[in-house]
Write a protein that holds these residues in place. Structure first.
Motif, short mmCIF file in Angstrom:
data_model
loop_
_atom_site.label_atom_id
_atom_site.label_comp_id
_atom_site.label_asym_id
_atom_site.label_seq_id
_atom_site.Cartn_x
_atom_site.Cartn_y
_atom_site.Cartn_z
N GLU A 82 40.55 29.22 30.04
CA GLU A 82 40.13 29.89 31.27
C GLU A 82 41.16 29.69 32.36
OE1 GLU A 82 36.35 30.25 34.30
OE2 GLU A 82 36.46 28.54 32.98
N THR A 83 41.37 30.75 33.11
CA THR A 83 42.18 30.70 34.32
C THR A 83 41.35 31.33 35.43
OG1 THR A 83 44.23 30.86 33.07
CG2 THR A 83 44.33 31.40 35.41
N VAL A 84 41.30 30.69 36.58
CA VAL A 84 40.57 31.20 37.73
C VAL A 84 41.60 31.57 38.80
CG1 VAL A 84 38.86 30.70 39.51
CG2 VAL A 84 38.60 29.72 37.22
N PHE A 85 41.54 32.81 39.26
CA PHE A 85 42.40 33.28 40.33
C PHE A 85 41.56 33.36 41.60
CE2 PHE A 85 44.04 34.98 36.39
CZ PHE A 85 45.38 34.63 36.46
N MET A 86 42.10 32.85 42.70
CA MET A 86 41.35 32.80 43.96
C MET A 86 42.15 33.45 45.07
SD MET A 86 40.17 28.88 43.43
CE MET A 86 41.79 28.48 42.84
N LEU A 87 41.47 34.21 45.92
CA LEU A 87 42.11 34.85 47.07
C LEU A 87 41.21 34.67 48.29
CD1 LEU A 87 44.52 36.43 48.07
CD2 LEU A 87 43.25 38.52 47.58
N PRO A 88 41.27 33.48 48.92
CA PRO A 88 40.47 33.25 50.13
C PRO A 88 41.24 33.55 51.42
CG PRO A 88 41.33 31.17 49.37
CD PRO A 88 41.81 32.23 48.40
N VAL A 89 40.50 33.92 52.44
CA VAL A 89 41.01 34.02 53.79
C VAL A 89 40.42 32.82 54.53
CG1 VAL A 89 41.02 35.38 55.91
CG2 VAL A 89 41.11 36.54 53.70
N THR A 90 41.27 32.06 55.22
CA THR A 90 40.80 30.82 55.84
C THR A 90 41.07 30.79 57.33
OG1 THR A 90 42.88 29.65 55.43
CG2 THR A 90 41.18 29.49 53.72
N SER A 117 31.24 37.46 31.40
CA SER A 117 31.03 38.85 31.79
C SER A 117 30.97 39.02 33.30
CB SER A 117 29.73 39.37 31.15
OG SER A 117 28.64 38.59 31.58
N ASN A 118 30.50 38.03 34.02
CA ASN A 118 30.49 38.08 35.49
C ASN A 118 31.78 37.45 36.00
OD1 ASN A 118 27.91 39.17 35.49
ND2 ASN A 118 26.95 37.15 35.45
N ALA A 119 32.88 38.17 35.85
CA ALA A 119 34.20 37.59 36.09
C ALA A 119 34.65 37.62 37.54
CB ALA A 119 35.23 38.31 35.22
N VAL A 120 33.98 38.40 38.40
CA VAL A 120 34.41 38.52 39.78
C VAL A 120 33.25 38.14 40.69
CG1 VAL A 120 35.28 40.09 41.55
CG2 VAL A 120 36.00 40.37 39.18
N GLY A 121 33.53 37.38 41.74
CA GLY A 121 32.48 37.01 42.66
C GLY A 121 33.02 36.34 43.90
N ALA A 141 41.94 20.77 48.21
CA ALA A 141 40.90 21.76 48.49
C ALA A 141 39.75 21.61 47.51
CB ALA A 141 41.46 23.18 48.37
N VAL A 142 38.57 22.04 47.96
CA VAL A 142 37.40 22.17 47.10
C VAL A 142 37.03 23.64 47.10
CG1 VAL A 142 34.98 21.55 46.79
CG2 VAL A 142 36.61 19.84 47.60
N ASN A 143 36.85 24.21 45.91
CA ASN A 143 36.55 25.62 45.75
C ASN A 143 35.22 25.79 45.04
OD1 ASN A 143 39.32 26.42 46.59
ND2 ASN A 143 39.85 25.36 44.70
N TRP A 144 34.39 26.69 45.55
CA TRP A 144 33.08 26.96 44.96
C TRP A 144 33.02 28.44 44.62
CZ3 TRP A 144 27.90 26.90 48.06
CH2 TRP A 144 26.83 27.06 47.19
N SER A 145 33.11 28.76 43.34
CA SER A 145 33.03 30.14 42.87
C SER A 145 31.58 30.46 42.57
CB SER A 145 33.87 30.33 41.61
OG SER A 145 35.22 30.04 41.87
N LEU A 146 31.06 31.54 43.16
CA LEU A 146 29.63 31.86 43.09
C LEU A 146 29.34 33.02 42.15
CD1 LEU A 146 29.03 31.61 46.91
CD2 LEU A 146 28.29 29.98 45.20
N HIS A 147 29.96 33.09 41.00
CA HIS A 147 29.67 34.16 40.06
C HIS A 147 29.32 33.57 38.71
CE1 HIS A 147 33.71 33.51 38.41
NE2 HIS A 147 34.14 33.55 39.66
N GLY A 148 28.46 34.31 37.95
CA GLY A 148 28.03 33.79 36.65
C GLY A 148 27.42 32.42 36.83
N ASN A 149 27.94 31.46 36.11
CA ASN A 149 27.56 30.06 36.34
C ASN A 149 28.44 29.56 37.47
OD1 ASN A 149 25.80 30.10 34.20
ND2 ASN A 149 27.33 29.40 32.74
#
Length: 162
Positions: A82-90, A117-121, A141-149
């Motif tokens: 798995e690779t997670v790509f993140m694009l936040p505005v801070t 299947s819920n790959a974007v969130g 940093a701490v990142n919380w992705s809110l999609h799927g699990n």
């Protein structure tokens, strides 16, 4: 379970430290308009592993507003990794130390994963940059992705400013 507990504790500590920061608009002691690109270690929910490689960066787009693109990978590219790509505005807060080197931020954006299947969130992120020198920045940093699990992970790394 152990990883989720550690990630929840890290998120709680970040939230508590952000809540204790002075939010008044004081004259800035150090500029927050630096940019960097760097690498580090990702920990937490990182695919099939608890540790991976992270790539992080910061690009200032306005006064105290930045885009911080990044990625965390478990380095397992055989199909089940798995690779997670993140694009936040801070929002980049004023420095919280007298020397102006510790710079916290908080923001949100989009998270995209290569697994499920819920790959974007949505994504919530918070962290700090520490200016070691004019050219080197330590960051966490701490990142919380809110999609799927929902996934909580963190990064610790070094960046080169430009």
């Amino acid at each position: 379970m152990k990883t989720r507990s550690i990630a929840a504790i890290a998120l709680g500590l970040t939230a508590a430290s952000m809540a204790a920061l002075p939010m008044a608009a004081n004259a800035q002691q150090a500029p927050t308009d630096y940019n960097y690109v760097g690498a580090g270690v990702g920990v937490g929910n990182v695919g099939n592993s608890d540790v991976g490689l992270s790539i992080n960066s910061k690009v200032t787009v306005a006064d105290s507003i930045s885009v911080r693109p990044g990625a965390i990978s478990d380095l397992n590219f055989s199909g089940n990794g798995e690779t997670v790509f993140m694009l936040p505005v801070t929002y980049d807060f004023n420095p919280v130390t007298p020397n102006g080197r510790l710079l916290p931020y908080l923001g949100g954006g989009i998270s995209v994963t290569t697994q499920g299947s819920n790959a974007v969130g949505p994504l919530v992120t918070g962290g700090v940059d520490y200016r070691i020198t004019d050219r080197v920045v330590a960051n966490g940093a701490v990142n919380w992705s809110l999609h799927g699990n929902s996934r909580v992970n963190g990064t610790v790394g070094l960046g080169y400013t430009f």
